[in-house]
Design an enzyme around this catalytic site. Structure first.
Site, PDB file in Angstrom:
ATOM      1  N   LYS A 130       0.849  -1.211   0.000  1.00  0.00           N
ATOM      2  CA  LYS A 130       0.000   0.000   0.000  1.00  0.00           C
ATOM      3  C   LYS A 130       0.874   1.247   0.000  1.00  0.00           C
ATOM      4  O   LYS A 130       0.693   2.158  -0.806  1.00  0.00           O
ATOM      5  CB  LYS A 130      -0.887  -0.005   1.241  1.00  0.00           C
ATOM      6  CG  LYS A 130      -1.484   1.348   1.609  1.00  0.00           C
ATOM      7  CD  LYS A 130      -2.426   1.286   2.782  1.00  0.00           C
ATOM      8  CE  LYS A 130      -1.835   1.705   4.076  1.00  0.00           C
ATOM      9  NZ  LYS A 130      -1.621   3.130   4.281  1.00  0.00           N
ATOM     10  N   ASN A 131       1.872   1.271   0.921  1.00  0.00           N
ATOM     11  CA  ASN A 131       2.619   2.523   1.118  1.00  0.00           C
ATOM     12  C   ASN A 131       3.694   2.755   0.070  1.00  0.00           C
ATOM     13  O   ASN A 131       4.369   3.773   0.101  1.00  0.00           O
ATOM     14  CB  ASN A 131       3.192   2.583   2.542  1.00  0.00           C
ATOM     15  CG  ASN A 131       2.068   2.783   3.544  1.00  0.00           C
ATOM     16  OD1 ASN A 131       0.970   3.198   3.179  1.00  0.00           O
ATOM     17  ND2 ASN A 131       2.342   2.470   4.791  1.00  0.00           N
ATOM     18  N   CYS A 150      -4.982   8.187   8.963  1.00  0.00           N
ATOM     19  CA  CYS A 150      -5.303   7.537  10.240  1.00  0.00           C
ATOM     20  C   CYS A 150      -5.124   8.518  11.398  1.00  0.00           C
ATOM     21  O   CYS A 150      -4.159   9.266  11.442  1.00  0.00           O
ATOM     22  CB  CYS A 150      -4.386   6.338  10.456  1.00  0.00           C
ATOM     23  SG  CYS A 150      -4.783   4.978   9.359  1.00  0.00           S
ATOM     24  N   ARG A 167      -0.240  14.337  13.008  1.00  0.00           N
ATOM     25  CA  ARG A 167       0.125  14.194  11.592  1.00  0.00           C
ATOM     26  C   ARG A 167       0.497  15.554  10.960  1.00  0.00           C
ATOM     27  O   ARG A 167      -0.074  15.984   9.971  1.00  0.00           O
ATOM     28  CB  ARG A 167      -0.970  13.524  10.756  1.00  0.00           C
ATOM     29  CG  ARG A 167      -1.589  12.248  11.262  1.00  0.00           C
ATOM     30  CD  ARG A 167      -0.693  11.064  11.478  1.00  0.00           C
ATOM     31  NE  ARG A 167      -0.015  10.469  10.370  1.00  0.00           N
ATOM     32  CZ  ARG A 167      -0.526   9.528   9.569  1.00  0.00           C
ATOM     33  NH1 ARG A 167      -1.757   9.153   9.732  1.00  0.00           N
ATOM     34  NH2 ARG A 167       0.193   8.977   8.606  1.00  0.00           N
ATOM     35  N   ASP A 196       3.700   0.207  12.238  1.00  0.00           N
ATOM     36  CA  ASP A 196       2.453  -0.310  11.661  1.00  0.00           C
ATOM     37  C   ASP A 196       2.137  -1.730  12.127  1.00  0.00           C
ATOM     38  O   ASP A 196       1.042  -2.226  11.872  1.00  0.00           O
ATOM     39  CB  ASP A 196       2.505  -0.273  10.123  1.00  0.00           C
ATOM     40  CG  ASP A 196       2.561   1.152   9.612  1.00  0.00           C
ATOM     41  OD1 ASP A 196       2.905   1.348   8.442  1.00  0.00           O
ATOM     42  OD2 ASP A 196       2.308   2.073  10.408  1.00  0.00           O
ATOM     43  N   ARG A 250      -9.139   0.054   4.091  1.00  0.00           N
ATOM     44  CA  ARG A 250      -8.182   1.027   3.535  1.00  0.00           C
ATOM     45  C   ARG A 250      -6.814   0.365   3.356  1.00  0.00           C
ATOM     46  O   ARG A 250      -6.002   0.808   2.554  1.00  0.00           O
ATOM     47  CB  ARG A 250      -8.044   2.244   4.470  1.00  0.00           C
ATOM     48  CG  ARG A 250      -9.256   3.162   4.460  1.00  0.00           C
ATOM     49  CD  ARG A 250      -9.000   4.400   5.287  1.00  0.00           C
ATOM     50  NE  ARG A 250      -7.751   5.036   4.872  1.00  0.00           N
ATOM     51  CZ  ARG A 250      -7.045   5.840   5.666  1.00  0.00           C
ATOM     52  NH1 ARG A 250      -7.465   6.085   6.900  1.00  0.00           N
ATOM     53  NH2 ARG A 250      -5.920   6.395   5.253  1.00  0.00           N
TER      54      ARG A 250
HETATM   55  C1  EPZ Z   1       4.085   6.850   6.746  1.00  0.00           C
HETATM   56  O1  EPZ Z   1       3.346   7.881   7.367  1.00  0.00           O
HETATM   57  C2  EPZ Z   1       3.091   5.720   6.504  1.00  0.00           C
HETATM   58  N1  EPZ Z   1       2.030   6.183   5.638  1.00  0.00           N
HETATM   59  C3  EPZ Z   1       2.505   5.274   7.842  1.00  0.00           C
HETATM   60  O2  EPZ Z   1       1.658   4.151   7.582  1.00  0.00           O
HETATM   61  C4  EPZ Z   1       3.644   4.829   8.753  1.00  0.00           C
HETATM   62  O3  EPZ Z   1       3.099   4.498  10.023  1.00  0.00           O
HETATM   63  C5  EPZ Z   1       4.647   5.988   8.908  1.00  0.00           C
HETATM   64  O4  EPZ Z   1       5.128   6.395   7.620  1.00  0.00           O
HETATM   65  C6  EPZ Z   1       5.846   5.610   9.760  1.00  0.00           C
HETATM   66  O5  EPZ Z   1       6.469   4.495   9.229  1.00  0.00           O
HETATM   67  C7  EPZ Z   1       2.245   6.248   4.298  1.00  0.00           C
HETATM   68  O6  EPZ Z   1       3.316   5.956   3.809  1.00  0.00           O
HETATM   69  C8  EPZ Z   1       1.088   6.700   3.460  1.00  0.00           C
HETATM   70  P1  EPZ Z   1       6.149  10.115   8.945  1.00  0.00           P
HETATM   71  P2  EPZ Z   1       3.954   9.365   7.451  1.00  0.00           P
HETATM   72  O7  EPZ Z   1       6.141  11.353   8.137  1.00  0.00           O
HETATM   73  O8  EPZ Z   1       4.788   9.603   6.282  1.00  0.00           O
HETATM   74  C9  EPZ Z   1       6.285  13.344  12.382  1.00  0.00           C
HETATM   75  C10 EPZ Z   1      -0.304   2.891   7.697  1.00  0.00           C
HETATM   76  O9  EPZ Z   1      -0.918   2.368   8.638  1.00  0.00           O
HETATM   77  N2  EPZ Z   1       6.258  14.374  11.338  1.00  0.00           N
HETATM   78  O10 EPZ Z   1       7.286   9.162   8.812  1.00  0.00           O
HETATM   79  O11 EPZ Z   1       2.868  10.308   7.756  1.00  0.00           O
HETATM   80  C11 EPZ Z   1       4.976  12.593  12.479  1.00  0.00           C
HETATM   81  O12 EPZ Z   1       4.044  13.293  13.306  1.00  0.00           O
HETATM   82  C12 EPZ Z   1       0.238   4.293   7.837  1.00  0.00           C
HETATM   83  O13 EPZ Z   1      -0.063   2.331   6.598  1.00  0.00           O
HETATM   84  C13 EPZ Z   1       6.368  15.704  11.730  1.00  0.00           C
HETATM   85  O14 EPZ Z   1       6.500  16.014  12.902  1.00  0.00           O
HETATM   86  O15 EPZ Z   1       4.874   9.255   8.704  1.00  0.00           O
HETATM   87  C14 EPZ Z   1       5.389  11.287  13.100  1.00  0.00           C
HETATM   88  O16 EPZ Z   1       5.475  11.441  14.501  1.00  0.00           O
HETATM   89  C15 EPZ Z   1      -0.094   4.923   9.162  1.00  0.00           C
HETATM   90  N3  EPZ Z   1       6.307  16.668  10.768  1.00  0.00           N
HETATM   91  C16 EPZ Z   1       6.790  11.068  12.547  1.00  0.00           C
HETATM   92  O17 EPZ Z   1       7.230  12.339  12.052  1.00  0.00           O
HETATM   93  C17 EPZ Z   1       6.161  16.363   9.451  1.00  0.00           C
HETATM   94  O18 EPZ Z   1       6.130  17.304   8.620  1.00  0.00           O
HETATM   95  C18 EPZ Z   1       6.839  10.088  11.429  1.00  0.00           C
HETATM   96  O19 EPZ Z   1       5.946  10.522  10.474  1.00  0.00           O
HETATM   97  C19 EPZ Z   1       6.056  14.997   9.068  1.00  0.00           C
HETATM   98  C20 EPZ Z   1       6.114  14.021  10.035  1.00  0.00           C
END
Ligand code: EPZ
Length: 422
Positions: free
Chosen positions: A23-24, A118, A123, A307, A400
């Site tokens: 998916k991702n 989610c 986020r 995840d 999803r």
């Molecule tokens: C990706 O989310 C995945 N989603 C998530 O999978 C996965 O849990 C996550 O990476 C971590 O591995 C997709 O790829 C569509 P991050 P993402 O940016 O990119 C903080 C699922 O169940 N952050 O790595 O949103 C954020 O709050 C989903 O398949 C900031 O602070 O995750 C988090 O604490 C859920 N500012 C951490 O970084 C920003 O601008 C990691 O977030 C961006 C992120």
């Protein structure tokens, strides 16, 4: 239409599950088609709600999206493309933010609502706004709406203050057609990122270092069409393996990449679970020995993937001894334990990032609500091991992330029915 799953308790599974495409990865490769006007081929695309929604967004902005057969699409983002994003669909999922870089590269301007996804934490997208500004983008923020414009994206040397998966992937896409070189430091190293870079390099991009903490992208004038085959979904593979161990079943999982889940196997081994790994399959075997409790700390790849935290926590409730689950990445990804406590669990939340509990726990079938994709499938596993039947509502959230999930689980003996509520 609202639906729920009705799941029998005390289940044993037996059979073979085949893993879908990631998916991702699909949710990044589909937006990447906007980087070229030539035809792109995308295979092993999972047929799940979020992917259908992403394909719909591309169709809404003028892409030619042809379904060749199941899981196989041809996508051409030719001259008919506009930058008028459908706001409601964009706001519905986090991955929509992947559309911004390519649209800025093509049009020099785009406006979009804050991307949803989610409810596992705030986020934020502050890091995205930071690196786009450094690339020369002017950004006007109205409530939760962003107006962006730039003459031409400029390559930058950017250090992520915290690792971000979609942040790293977005900067890779934005760097492909930018002026000069973009260097990404403290980059995420997920296998999907390495795969995305390979796909783009086959289309003429100049990316080196993907899969390591430092990635360099030398901007080029244009990209050709590409041919992409999604990786097997490591989260789905890990979910099925955890389900097999939790139900003490004999379960074979095929078409997967166990090498993408190193930490999971090491925890399962320490726990005393019985399983065999091959290059593209996992075989879970039943055991009559009690499983030992574990402490887990989620961490970016190659650490324990967040995840799988919820499914693994359900498994931990069946192990003997004290377990600590430390969700280091999200501040809202442990609240599903309330549902497990409704089922008879005695899980103590120390703070939004940590829960502790003493297993094994006797779980009872209950009516519970799926709060997000991964907690939803975790509650399916909990329902399978509980005493008595359970009802899980909000199953569209599970849809999803998992294709045709109840039919696939029924094929290995699961007693699960999808029922419409209204
Ligand atoms: C990706 O989310 C995945 N989603 C998530 O999978 C996965 O849990 C996550 O990476 C971590 O591995 C997709 O790829 C569509 P991050 P993402 O940016 O990119 C903080 C699922 O169940 N952050 O790595 O949103 C954020 O709050 C989903 O398949 C900031 O602070 O995750 C988090 O604490 C859920 N500012 C951490 O970084 C920003 O601008 C990691 O977030 C961006 C992120």
């Amino acid at each position: 239409m609202q639906e729920k799953f009705i799941i029998k308790g005390k289940q044993k599974l037996d059979g073979t599950l085949s893993v879908s495409g990631t998916k991702n990865e699909a949710l990044k490769v589909i937006p990447a088609c906007l980087l070229t006007q030539e035809k792109c081929v995308a295979k092993n695309i999972p047929d799940i709600v979020d992917v259908r929604a992403m394909l719909d967004i591309l169709k809404d902005i003028g892409a030619d999206v042809k379904k060749i057969e199941d899981h196989h699409f041809e996508i051409t983002c030719g001259k008919s493309i506009t930058n008028k994003l459908p706001e409601a669909k964009v706001a519905a999922q986090r991955a929509s933010i992947m559309l911004v870089g390519p649209l800025l590269a093509r049009f020099g301007e785009v406006s979009f609502p804050h991307p949803g996804g989610c409810v596992i934490g705030k986020r934020p997208i502050d890091l995205f706004l930071e690196f786009y500004k450094q690339m020369g983008v002017s950004i006007a923020v109205h409530d939760s709406h962003y107006q962006m414009s730039v003459d031409k994206l400029q390559g930058i040397d950017y250090i992520f203050p915290r690792v971000s998966v979609t942040g790293t992937e977005s900067l890779i896409l934005a760097g492909c057609l930018a002026e000069g070189e973009t260097i990404i430091r403290n980059a995420a190293m997920e296998p999907e990122i390495e795969a995305l870079a390979e796909i783009l390099n086959d289309a003429g991009a100049k990316i080196i270092g993907a899969g390591t903490p430092t990635i360099s992208i030398k901007g080029v004038a244009k990209l050709n069409g590409f041919n992409a085959v999604m990786l097997p979904d490591r989260i789905e593979c890990g979910t099925f393996a955890i389900m097999g161990v939790a139900t003490n079943s004999h379960l074979k999982i095929e078409n997967c990449r166990p090498d993408h889940l190193g930490i999971l196997w090491s925890h399962l081994e320490k726990m005393g679970a019985k399983f065999k790994l091959s290059e593209d399959s996992v075989e879970i075997l039943p055991t009559d020995k009690p499983l030992k409790a574990q402490d887990i700390h989620t961490h970016e790849y190659p650490g324990f993937v967040t995840d799988l935290q919820a499914p693994f926590t359900v498994l931990l409730t069946q192990t003997t001894g004290m377990s600590l689950v430390h969700e280091t990445i999200y501040e809202g990804r442990l609240f599903y334990v309330d549902a497990l406590n409704t089922m008879g669990g005695k899980i103590i939340m120390c703070d939004p990032h940590r829960v502790v509990f003493d297993g094994p726990m006797h779980l009872y079938g209950r009516k519970v609500v799926s709060p997000d994709i991964r907690a939803g499938i975790a509650l399916v596993i909990a329902a399978m091991i509980a005493e008595g039947d359970s009802e899980i509502s909000n199953v569209h959230l599970i849809d999803r992330g998992y294709e045709n999930i109840e039919e696939r689980l029924k094929a290995v003996g699961a007693e699960i029915e999808r029922v419409s509520i209204c």
